[in-house]
Design a protein around this motif. Sequence first.
Motif, PDB file in Angstrom:
ATOM      1  N   SER A 481       0.603  -1.442  -0.188  1.00 13.55           N
ATOM      2  CA  SER A 481      -0.177   0.048  -0.068  1.00 13.55           C
ATOM      3  C   SER A 481       1.477   1.235  -0.286  1.00 13.55           C
ATOM      4  N   ARG A 482       2.110   1.051   0.289  1.00 12.58           N
ATOM      5  CA  ARG A 482       3.293   2.292   0.257  1.00 12.58           C
ATOM      6  C   ARG A 482       3.569   2.370  -1.591  1.00 12.58           C
ATOM      7  N   ILE A 483       3.656   1.905  -1.936  1.00  7.15           N
ATOM      8  CA  ILE A 483       3.357   2.655  -3.252  1.00  7.15           C
ATOM      9  C   ILE A 483       3.072   3.369  -3.649  1.00  7.15           C
ATOM     10  N   ILE A 484       1.520   3.393  -3.252  1.00 11.30           N
ATOM     11  CA  ILE A 484       1.131   5.211  -3.859  1.00 11.30           C
ATOM     12  C   ILE A 484       1.668   5.703  -3.363  1.00 11.30           C
ATOM     13  N   THR A 485       1.693   6.357  -1.518  1.00  8.99           N
ATOM     14  CA  THR A 485       2.554   7.772  -1.632  1.00  8.99           C
ATOM     15  C   THR A 485       3.921   7.041  -1.744  1.00  8.99           C
ATOM     16  N   MET A 486       4.902   6.740  -2.178  1.00  5.46           N
ATOM     17  CA  MET A 486       5.959   6.670  -2.469  1.00  5.46           C
ATOM     18  C   MET A 486       6.526   7.491  -3.634  1.00  5.46           C
ATOM     19  N   VAL A 487       5.395   6.327  -4.640  1.00  5.20           N
ATOM     20  CA  VAL A 487       5.290   7.310  -6.047  1.00  5.20           C
ATOM     21  C   VAL A 487       5.320   9.138  -5.938  1.00  5.20           C
ATOM     22  N   LEU A 488       3.725   9.336  -5.322  1.00  2.23           N
ATOM     23  CA  LEU A 488       3.788  10.928  -5.104  1.00  2.23           C
ATOM     24  C   LEU A 488       4.530  11.477  -4.558  1.00  2.23           C
ATOM     25  N   LEU A 489       5.422  11.243  -2.989  1.00  2.00           N
ATOM     26  CA  LEU A 489       6.739  11.620  -3.234  1.00  2.00           C
ATOM     27  C   LEU A 489       7.749  11.821  -4.263  1.00  2.00           C
ATOM     28  N   GLY A 490       7.851  10.691  -4.684  1.00  2.00           N
ATOM     29  CA  GLY A 490       8.715  10.653  -6.260  1.00  2.00           C
ATOM     30  C   GLY A 490       8.003  11.200  -7.175  1.00  2.00           C
ATOM     31  N   ALA A 491       7.059  12.349  -7.438  1.00  2.00           N
ATOM     32  CA  ALA A 491       5.952  11.986  -9.104  1.00  2.00           C
ATOM     33  C   ALA A 491       6.788  14.021  -8.283  1.00  2.00           C
ATOM     34  N   LEU A 492       6.534  14.278  -6.826  1.00  2.00           N
ATOM     35  CA  LEU A 492       6.795  15.659  -6.041  1.00  2.00           C
ATOM     36  C   LEU A 492       7.723  15.940  -6.181  1.00  2.00           C
ATOM     37  N   GLY A 493       8.906  14.709  -6.309  1.00  2.00           N
ATOM     38  CA  GLY A 493      10.600  15.695  -6.178  1.00  2.00           C
ATOM     39  C   GLY A 493      11.079  15.939  -7.403  1.00  2.00           C
ATOM     40  N   PHE A 494      10.255  15.214  -8.761  1.00  2.00           N
ATOM     41  CA  PHE A 494      10.906  15.759  -9.543  1.00  2.00           C
ATOM     42  C   PHE A 494      10.198  16.881  -9.781  1.00  2.00           C
ATOM     43  N   ALA A 500      17.062  12.096 -11.051  1.00  2.00           N
ATOM     44  CA  ALA A 500      16.853  10.879 -11.441  1.00  2.00           C
ATOM     45  C   ALA A 500      17.176   9.976  -9.962  1.00  2.00           C
ATOM     46  N   GLN A 501      18.000   9.863  -9.852  1.00  2.00           N
ATOM     47  CA  GLN A 501      18.717   9.831  -8.700  1.00  2.00           C
ATOM     48  C   GLN A 501      18.218   9.927  -7.475  1.00  2.00           C
ATOM     49  N   GLN A 502      18.516  11.512  -6.952  1.00  2.00           N
ATOM     50  CA  GLN A 502      17.500  12.201  -6.213  1.00  2.00           C
ATOM     51  C   GLN A 502      16.298  11.341  -5.551  1.00  2.00           C
ATOM     52  N   VAL A 503      15.263  11.485  -7.034  1.00  2.00           N
ATOM     53  CA  VAL A 503      13.938  11.213  -6.900  1.00  2.00           C
ATOM     54  C   VAL A 503      13.959   9.607  -5.572  1.00  2.00           C
ATOM     55  N   ALA A 504      15.197   8.600  -6.855  1.00  2.00           N
ATOM     56  CA  ALA A 504      14.820   7.183  -6.398  1.00  2.00           C
ATOM     57  C   ALA A 504      14.952   6.839  -5.157  1.00  2.00           C
ATOM     58  N   ALA A 505      15.665   8.685  -4.051  1.00  2.00           N
ATOM     59  CA  ALA A 505      16.921   8.041  -3.048  1.00  2.00           C
ATOM     60  C   ALA A 505      15.835   8.843  -1.515  1.00  2.00           C
ATOM     61  N   LEU A 506      14.655   9.237  -2.343  1.00  2.00           N
ATOM     62  CA  LEU A 506      14.360  10.453  -1.050  1.00  2.00           C
ATOM     63  C   LEU A 506      13.739   9.654  -0.851  1.00  2.00           C
ATOM     64  N   PRO A 507      13.536  10.016   0.975  1.00  2.00           N
ATOM     65  CA  PRO A 507      12.901   9.264   2.020  1.00  2.00           C
ATOM     66  C   PRO A 507      11.507   9.616   2.403  1.00  2.00           C
ATOM     67  N   ARG A 508      11.014   8.470   3.124  1.00  2.00           N
ATOM     68  CA  ARG A 508       9.400   7.622   2.397  1.00  2.00           C
ATOM     69  C   ARG A 508       8.984   8.433   4.060  1.00  2.00           C
ATOM     70  N   TYR A 509       7.628   8.293   4.008  1.00  2.00           N
ATOM     71  CA  TYR A 509       6.174   8.503   4.975  1.00  2.00           C
ATOM     72  C   TYR A 509       5.161   7.913   3.924  1.00  2.00           C
ATOM     73  N   HIS A 510       4.273   7.816   4.569  1.00  2.00           N
ATOM     74  CA  HIS A 510       2.837   7.398   5.227  1.00  2.00           C
ATOM     75  C   HIS A 510       1.399   7.163   5.564  1.00  2.00           C
ATOM     76  N   HIS A 511       0.493   7.402   5.048  1.00  2.00           N
ATOM     77  CA  HIS A 511      -0.262   7.304   5.779  1.00  2.00           C
ATOM     78  C   HIS A 511      -1.597   6.982   4.817  1.00  2.00           C
ATOM     79  N   GLN A 512      -2.381   5.955   5.351  1.00  2.00           N
ATOM     80  CA  GLN A 512      -3.483   4.892   4.461  1.00  2.00           C
ATOM     81  C   GLN A 512      -4.661   4.905   5.072  1.00  2.00           C
ATOM     82  N   TRP A 513      -4.533   6.744   6.327  1.00  2.00           N
ATOM     83  CA  TRP A 513      -6.469   6.597   6.947  1.00  2.00           C
ATOM     84  C   TRP A 513      -6.533   5.920   7.862  1.00  2.00           C
ATOM     85  N   MET A 514      -6.373   4.233   7.776  1.00  2.00           N
ATOM     86  CA  MET A 514      -6.837   3.895   9.242  1.00  2.00           C
ATOM     87  C   MET A 514      -5.179   2.785   8.650  1.00  2.00           C
TER      88      MET A 514
END
Length: 594
Positions: A481-494, A500-514
């Motif tokens: 389920s973290r795929i979605i938020t990781m892609v979000l953070l990567g897209a915001l990075g771009f 490309a490498q900076q986006v691949a290395a971005l730190p990650r966080y996640h919230h999925q409502w429940m």
Amino acid sequence: MTRRVLPRLLLALSLFVPGLFLPGSILPARAADGGSALAQRPGQAAIASAHRLATDAGFEVLDQGGNAFDAAVAVSAALSVVEPISSGLGGGGFFLLHQAGQGGAGGRDVFIDAREAAPAAATADRYRTADGKLDSDLAENGPWAAAIPGLPAGLVHVAGKYGRLPLSASLAPAIRLARDGFPVYAKLERGYAARREVMERFPGTRAVFLSNGQPPKEGQLLKQPDLAKTLELLAANGFDGFYRGPVAKKLVDGVRAEGGQWTAGDLAAYRVHEREPLRFGYRGWEVVTAPPPSSGGVALAQMMQILAGWDLAKLDDAQRTHLTIEAMRRAFRDRTFYLGDPDFVHVPVDVLTSPYYAAGLRATINPEKATPSDSFSGLPTPLEDEETTHFSIVDADGNRAAVTQTVNLLFGSGLVPPGTGVLLNNEMDDFALQPGQPNAFGVMGYEANAPAPGKRPLSSMTPTFMVSPDHVAVLGTPGGSRIITMVLLGALGFADGLGAQQVAALPRYHHQWMPDVVQAESGAFDPDLAAKLRAMGHTLRLPEDSASGRGSSHTWGNMQTVLWDRRGNVLTGGSDPRNSVGSAEVRATATVAP
């Protein structure tokens, strides 16, 4: 109340409350127009994948005159051999493809849905105990956990309709890797250890992974001769080489020997679906991403269009992170109730991805305070880590592929039907087998994602393109389920101008409502940022909290990215530094414009 009451209310709110609809930030972005100062084709190719042997397989096919789609088949099949922990012929995937137009400019996007499908016998009642509770072991392990694989059909379809080379040429590297073997790496050894009890229940699995009774060890050569034979039959006979004939019989016999109820008809009935990708604008970028049965594209559209109402670059870390978490919370709440296989249920995609709907959701965000998840209804409303892998490709002509494929949990169901070498998925756990009860990834679902014969379970896989007037980005990642938020953070990075490498290395966080908690990787939040988020009312679950038993895993995902800067015709790749065997390379190839 009708099925569209909630979004219509929010749409109305966005129309009548001043300042909620920000036309400049949410109108569709203009696609790159190939102006005279911009490169029309890269002239080189880039491949970023989770294993260097798969990257090499892609370039091998490009050097034979193949295009990005032939390379996608080669990389996908090679990963199916060297990454059984994450994907394989017994699983499924999504292929987001772009066919470049004349001279590389313009072109066409298509989404290939090779997601697994439920067999006819797999109804929700099959997965419940005598007292009506979900039987997690049945849903996650063994024959009843496995849906009908889609990846082999996807490889046949992509090669036949979009590739230049015969399927046999694109599958040759994978056949060689399966026959001759590859060195076991640390992640594969650890993953097997984590799933050993399940893997060794089944004789077909033991025959593949045990050597003299011992599990795989780092550095050991892992050969899979049965898988090589299965790939050879797929290469020679296409669809029928897997879904009919001797391989299909062995698959059915192996599942039924363990108590499952697959039939020859289940396999023969499988079909790939071509779907129109989702598109939306974000601050000068056009984002092209996965439609249902992926939940990722809809959620990505909601989150990015919510966030388009703020200039995130001008906000401090705490404010930006808070708003991003709130966008995640709202998108995942909608995911829970409204999304499923569009061939079986009505999915209100137009409403959920509307900029007006996003504006209404934005209006519910307090810029200074977290919104408790239980303040949103926890009942259906009238609206109606490592598992999985991703690779990104851009070829010399500007064709591109973003492909995410999976067997679901580590090593899928753990079941290899004897004589096939095919490790089956456990995608049945991605259905809402028990309404309102979390699955292995902690996400819930209701009627829209209930199982039915031939239905495809909701997925989080989110292969994505981003196109601005002068840049093209390709990205995606595994991670449940973290795929979605990781892609979000990567897209915001771009969007922020990262490489490309900076986006691949971005730190990650996640919230999925429940559950109503924010999870993050180790070091993603410094103490000051964590304190500010907690002061806003967010509950954090960090690796740093592990001493109290509340911590989450230390690193997530395995992002693979490619970025084409058309201004200077610079092609770059990024492979997640969390993965020691990944590879992102740019090479000159034999590919020439048709």
